[in-house]
Design a protein around this motif. Structure first.
Motif, mmCIF file in Angstrom:
data_model
loop_
_atom_site.group_PDB
_atom_site.id
_atom_site.type_symbol
_atom_site.label_atom_id
_atom_site.label_comp_id
_atom_site.label_asym_id
_atom_site.label_seq_id
_atom_site.Cartn_x
_atom_site.Cartn_y
_atom_site.Cartn_z
ATOM 1 N N GLU A 1 1.118 -1.213 -0.210
ATOM 2 C CA GLU A 1 0.166 -0.276 -0.004
ATOM 3 C C GLU A 1 0.849 1.482 -0.145
ATOM 4 O OE1 GLU A 1 -3.842 -0.994 1.893
ATOM 5 O OE2 GLU A 1 -2.639 -0.536 3.585
ATOM 6 N N ALA A 2 0.314 1.906 -1.196
ATOM 7 C CA ALA A 2 1.024 3.456 -0.793
ATOM 8 C C ALA A 2 0.456 4.192 0.115
ATOM 9 C CB ALA A 2 1.607 3.740 -2.638
ATOM 10 N N PHE A 3 -0.819 4.342 0.459
ATOM 11 C CA PHE A 3 -1.429 5.051 0.666
ATOM 12 C C PHE A 3 -2.742 4.579 1.160
ATOM 13 C CE2 PHE A 3 -5.565 7.558 1.037
ATOM 14 C CZ PHE A 3 -5.204 8.984 1.467
ATOM 15 N N SER A 4 -3.458 4.487 3.032
ATOM 16 C CA SER A 4 -4.100 3.559 3.158
ATOM 17 C C SER A 4 -4.802 4.452 4.220
ATOM 18 C CB SER A 4 -3.694 2.742 4.192
ATOM 19 O OG SER A 4 -4.421 2.055 4.635
ATOM 20 N N HIS A 5 -6.302 5.207 3.470
ATOM 21 C CA HIS A 5 -6.633 5.494 4.321
ATOM 22 C C HIS A 5 -8.402 5.056 4.970
ATOM 23 C CE1 HIS A 5 -9.971 9.496 4.123
ATOM 24 N NE2 HIS A 5 -9.221 9.786 5.153
ATOM 25 N N LYS A 6 -9.499 5.724 5.340
ATOM 26 C CA LYS A 6 -10.350 5.117 6.586
ATOM 27 C C LYS A 6 -11.401 4.510 5.088
ATOM 28 C CE LYS A 6 -14.759 6.016 8.206
ATOM 29 N NZ LYS A 6 -15.807 6.853 8.939
#
Length: 135
Positions: free
Chosen positions: A93-98
């Motif tokens: 994952e390069a970006f993980s958000h809700k």
């Protein structure tokens, strides 16, 4: 239940021979042995088979937080063809958000040579998955 057991529900990837080797927090590694049924008319591994391998690694990495995540966009770039041996897909994952996750996947051959890259964005639903988030 484990994430490996959960992903056994991906019948298409199972039929393609994709197996999940490792899974962690925002990370996964999968492999697929190239078989005659994976070859295209040119005698090399068909792009859809490589996409399926990358997509399962993406699914494991983005669902590792135990929240159902579906791909909303993905793309793949092919650099080198293969006709035998194993292919490996390593997802991070390069970006993980809700709600959103972005994942980069590198597909390599047994010698570690880059075959393709896959980039996908997933949408996280409120649905909790039946395993604990991976660390």
């Amino acid at each position: 239940m484990t994430i490996q057991e959960f992903l056994q529900g991906d019948k298409f990837a199972l039929l393609a021979g994709v197996e999940l080797l490792e899974a962690g927090n925002g990370y996964a590694k999968a492999r697929m042995e190239i078989k005659p049924e994976h070859l295209n008319g040119g005698g090399v591994c068909q792009g859809g088979a490589i996409f399926t391998l990358a997509d399962l690694a993406f699914a494991a990495a983005t669902n590792s937080h135990a929240r159902l995540t579906f791909s909303i966009t993905s793309n793949i770039n092919f650099f080198k063809s293969e006709s035998k041996g194993f292919l490996y897909a390593e997802a991070r994952e390069a970006f993980s958000h809700k709600r959103l996750a972005n994942c980069e996947v590198r597909i390599t051959n047994e010698a570690g040579e880059l075959i393709a890259t896959f980039n996908g964005t997933g949408y996280r639903k409120d649905t909790e998955l039946p395993f604990k988030p991976l660390e």
